[in-house]
Design a protein around this motif. Structure first.
Motif, PDB file in Angstrom:
ATOM      1  N   THR A   1       0.630  -1.245   0.075  1.00 53.66           N
ATOM      2  CA  THR A   1       0.319  -0.344   0.428  1.00 53.66           C
ATOM      3  C   THR A   1       1.314   1.667   0.226  1.00 53.66           C
ATOM      4  N   LEU A   2       2.370   1.568   0.447  1.00 60.17           N
ATOM      5  CA  LEU A   2       2.460   2.510   1.123  1.00 60.17           C
ATOM      6  C   LEU A   2       3.776   3.077  -0.400  1.00 60.17           C
TER       7      LEU A   2
ATOM      8  N   VAL B   1       2.552   2.438  -3.657  1.00 62.71           N
ATOM      9  CA  VAL B   1       1.149   2.861  -4.400  1.00 62.71           C
ATOM     10  C   VAL B   1       1.720   3.664  -4.740  1.00 62.71           C
TER      11      VAL B   1
ATOM     12  N   VAL C   1      -6.057   8.070  -6.575  1.00 63.39           N
ATOM     13  CA  VAL C   1      -7.707   6.566  -7.168  1.00 63.39           C
ATOM     14  C   VAL C   1      -7.829   7.186  -8.945  1.00 63.39           C
TER      15      VAL C   1
ATOM     16  N   GLN D   1      -6.460   4.424 -10.525  1.00 65.07           N
ATOM     17  CA  GLN D   1      -7.018   2.997 -10.351  1.00 65.07           C
ATOM     18  C   GLN D   1      -8.518   2.931 -10.378  1.00 65.07           C
ATOM     19  N   LEU D   2      -8.885   3.659 -10.714  1.00 66.59           N
ATOM     20  CA  LEU D   2     -10.420   3.563 -10.942  1.00 66.59           C
ATOM     21  C   LEU D   2      -9.792   3.269 -12.678  1.00 66.59           C
ATOM     22  N   LEU D   3      -9.629   3.893 -13.555  1.00 67.48           N
ATOM     23  CA  LEU D   3      -9.553   3.818 -14.901  1.00 67.48           C
ATOM     24  C   LEU D   3      -8.674   2.267 -14.538  1.00 67.48           C
ATOM     25  N   ARG D   4      -7.609   2.278 -14.909  1.00 66.35           N
ATOM     26  CA  ARG D   4      -7.196   0.286 -14.518  1.00 66.35           C
ATOM     27  C   ARG D   4      -6.515   0.260 -15.370  1.00 66.35           C
TER      28      ARG D   4
ATOM     29  N   LEU E   1      -2.107   0.682 -14.915  1.00 59.41           N
ATOM     30  CA  LEU E   1      -2.124  -1.088 -14.934  1.00 59.41           C
ATOM     31  C   LEU E   1      -0.140  -1.458 -14.758  1.00 59.41           C
TER      32      LEU E   1
ATOM     33  N   GLU F   1       0.253  -1.545 -10.703  1.00 59.38           N
ATOM     34  CA  GLU F   1       0.148  -2.748 -10.207  1.00 59.38           C
ATOM     35  C   GLU F   1       0.418  -4.038 -10.554  1.00 59.38           C
TER      36      GLU F   1
ATOM     37  N   ASN G   1     -12.638  -1.787 -10.738  1.00 57.85           N
ATOM     38  CA  ASN G   1     -11.786  -1.643 -10.870  1.00 57.85           C
ATOM     39  C   ASN G   1     -10.867  -0.692  -9.613  1.00 57.85           C
ATOM     40  N   LEU G   2     -12.253  -0.446  -8.917  1.00 64.88           N
ATOM     41  CA  LEU G   2     -11.345   0.025  -7.634  1.00 64.88           C
ATOM     42  C   LEU G   2     -10.942  -1.320  -6.859  1.00 64.88           C
TER      43      LEU G   2
ATOM     44  N   ASN H   1      -5.767  -1.248  -5.845  1.00 65.29           N
ATOM     45  CA  ASN H   1      -4.619  -0.840  -4.123  1.00 65.29           C
ATOM     46  C   ASN H   1      -5.742  -0.594  -3.080  1.00 65.29           C
TER      47      ASN H   1
END
Lengths: 261, 375
Positions: free
Chosen positions: A111-112, A114, A118, A121-124, A129, A132, B219-220, B224
């Protein structure tokens, strides 16, 4: 084993006291942890070993005393600050995220690290990506290292105890810590599992250069693994030194075996 | 035999982390989306069975889609982040009323200061989305107690939100633009010149919203932030010690959840009901959403859809079935029977599989992979 540099102190605990109501868990305990060493904290049950770890990573607030970590002195640590500063931790009674797979547990340890927000991350997509995948690659290295490839997608609640301990170690390693606190990493394990775990701890220390503080009851393990041992009894530090020094200390023998009256 | 992943090798981590890593799942999803986006509208346009009348679209598919969306929102908070909420209905209402106010123009007279804040009527799409954001804001506000209280106590705190907003939308005439009956009428659904009127158009609109938001939510939860939510749910102390801030994780869960529920509420008002009263978003709606999430599967986006379908469709089926079968029962008896059967069905399901339909399906898939061999 990496030769511990005597001048290089990573963590210094000074005159830390902690009490719960009338119970004095720690009384003016001072000790230090040097960069790159394996430091053991031992003592009979109720000696205050786990309390000490809890103070170090900010879970308990000491009544007085000071903690110097990486050159910064504080009256107390904040859990989040401790994590960001590079202190990772495993627990005596495994504290994994039961509903998540072993892989997700270890990924959560990242986590730390990353960096993507957000919205990404929403769109990934794109950098999110890529990041990740990069974290996954790092986590897979840990999974390889701990030899838990076959269980990576199993919810940890279903795993046997020994493997849960390993996943928990993996989660702590995923944080790429500078200081790793292990609270009884071998409790409840059989000989073979203990040997495996000892090997992992030594490898972590060797390969990643991670400083380790561990609480353990198995004296053979403690004496083999650690560079220095601190002994607590009833919240007081009664001995501190190399395994050989501690082994010969009369106070330590008395604390464990009792004194003949 | 058909559901096998043998021979499907993944050579990159990206492939392994796809939403549906197994080929058969991807094919099934493609077929489902094809039916939803092309099949249903075609059948409905040409009135081919079972779309002879608009009943199936209006009374089942439209509410199913919107409630599934609201259930996804509820699931993010309750299922993924472990914060029990009984205020989902209130957040739907906030979404709906905010969107309504924004679409009809906001006028806040500040008489004591000698001026008024006036926002001209906004386009419908902007109103719906801003309704979601308004709901997210209120969600964050009501999420603050979650930092101190947990479990059932938090549920009671969210219940307060439900009662407060029920009262506010009923008693404060400003929210309803001083309508004497207390009910409000949604504006015309004009999306940049495309006016949505017929049931098929409304269905497609909702389907679009649900698909996009479901993918974003998925996705969320697999990224993470989702792992932070689940970590807080499963073991908050350990989560804190690996550097997860409970404040951040919980409030983002409240925000994302309330946003989705708010958008669902705006759609419920604008697209499904057309005109509504505060009763449309009562505590019963909150409970329904909670049931959907529990029965569908806590912590599963797909479970939200299944739960919504179950809670919505089974009562309708139970209502229609006796007449279809030609059983000589009075409507009253049928209603009573519906309650009895539905209630016992829920009990049975929860005893059989406390983790809901989503778990049943994943167990089914595991078995199917090995079929016809038991191991």
């Amino acid at each position: 084993m990496r030769a511990p540099d005597t001048d290089d102190i990573l963590l210094q605990v000074e005159r830390v006291a902690l009490s719960f109501g009338g119970v004095k868990a720690l009384r003016d305990v001072s000790f230090n942890i040097r960069k790159g060493e394996i430091r053991a904290i031992i003592g009979p049950n109720g000696a205050g070993k786990t309390s000490m770890l809890n103070v170090i990573n900010g879970f308990y607030r000491p009544n007085h005393g000071a903690i110097t970590f990486k050159g910064r002195t504080r009256a107390k640590m904040q859990p989040f600050e401790a994590a960001r500063g590079g202190i990772a931790r495993t627990f005596q009674n495994v504290a994994l995220f039961k509903g998540m797979s072993a892989l997700d547990n270890i990924m959560a340890g990242r986590t730390l690290k990353v960096r993507c927000g957000v919205l990404w991350q929403l769109l990934r997509f794109g950098p999110a990506l890529a990041e990740e995948v990069e974290h996954r690659r790092k986590v897979e290295e840990i999974i390889d290292f701990l030899e838990i490839e076959t269980i990576r997608k199993v919810p940890v609640g279903r795993l046997p105890y020994g493997l849960q301990k390993r996943v928990e170690l993996g989660r702590a390693l995923a944080m790429e810590p500078d200081l790793l606190l292990l609270d009884e990493p071998m409790a409840g394990m059989n000989l073979e599992e203990k040997e495996d775990m000892s090997r992992f701890i030594m490898d972590v220390n060797n390969h990643f250069g991670t400083t380790i503080a561990l609480i353990e009851h198995d004296m053979a393990v403690v004496m083999d693994l650690s560079d220095r041992v601190a002994v607590l009894d009833h919240g007081v530090k009664i001995a501190d030194g190399t395994p050989d020094e501690v082994k010969r200390s009369q106070t330590v023998i008395d604390a464990y075996l009792g004194i003949a009256h | 035999m058909l559901y096998r992943e043998a021979g499907q090798f993944k050579t990159t981590y990206a492939e392994d982390m796809a939403i549906f890593p197994i080929r058969q799942d991807r094919i099934a999803l493609a077929i489902l989306l094809g039916i939803a986006f092309i099949g249903v509208p075609l059948l409905a346009t040409f009135r081919i069975w079972p779309f002879g009348s608009d009943y199936l679209l209006w009374a089942i598919l439209l509410p199913f889609l919107i409630l599934a969306l609201a259930a996804i929102g509820t699931n993010i908070l309750v299922g993924y982040c472990g914060q029990i909420s009984l205020g989902s209905g209130a957040f739907m209402a906030i979404g709906a009323y905010s969107a309504y106010k924004l679409a009809t123009g906001v006028h806040i007279p500040l008489a004591s200061l000698g001026f008024a804040i006036a926002i001209p009527p906004l386009p419908v799409l902007a109103s719906i989305l801003l309704g979601g954001f308004m709901s997210a804001g209120v969600g964050i506000l009501f999420g603050i107690p979650s930092l101190r209280i947990k479990g059932l106590y938090l549920a009671v705190a969210t219940l307060a939100a439900q009662f407060f907003f029920d009262w506010a939308f009923l008693r404060l005439p400003w929210f309803t633009n001083y309508a004497p009956s207390g009910s409000v009428n949604a504006p015309e659904l004009d999306f940049f010149g495309v006016v949505v009127r017929t049931p098929v158009e409304r269905y497609l609109l909702c389907l679009l919203f649900v698909t996009v938001l479901a993918v974003l939510a998925k996705n969320l939860v697999r990224g993470n932030l989702g792992r932070q939510w689940m970590a807080i749910r499963d073991m908050d102390i350990a989560a804190e010690l690996i550097g997860i801030r409970p404040l951040y994780a919980k409030l983002t869960a409240f925000a994302v959840s309330s946003f989705i529920i708010g958008v669902a509420g705006a759609l419920w008002g604008f697209v499904y009901l057309g005109s509504w009263e505060p009763l449309a978003f009562s505590i019963e709606r909150s409970l329904d959403l909670l049931f959907m999430v529990i029965i569908g599967g806590l912590g599963s986006i797909m479970g939200s859809f299944i739960g919504a379908a179950f809670i919505l469709i089974v009562p309708i089926l139970l209502n229609v079935l006796p007449t279809e079968l030609g059983l000589p029962l009075s409507t009253q008896t049928i209603t009573h029977l519906q309650f009895i059967i539905f209630g016992s069905l829920i009990c049975y399901l929860l005893i059989k599989e406390p983790h809901g339909f989503a778990r049943l399906i994943s167990i089914g898939k595991e078995k199917l992979r090995l079929w016809p061999f038991p191991y």
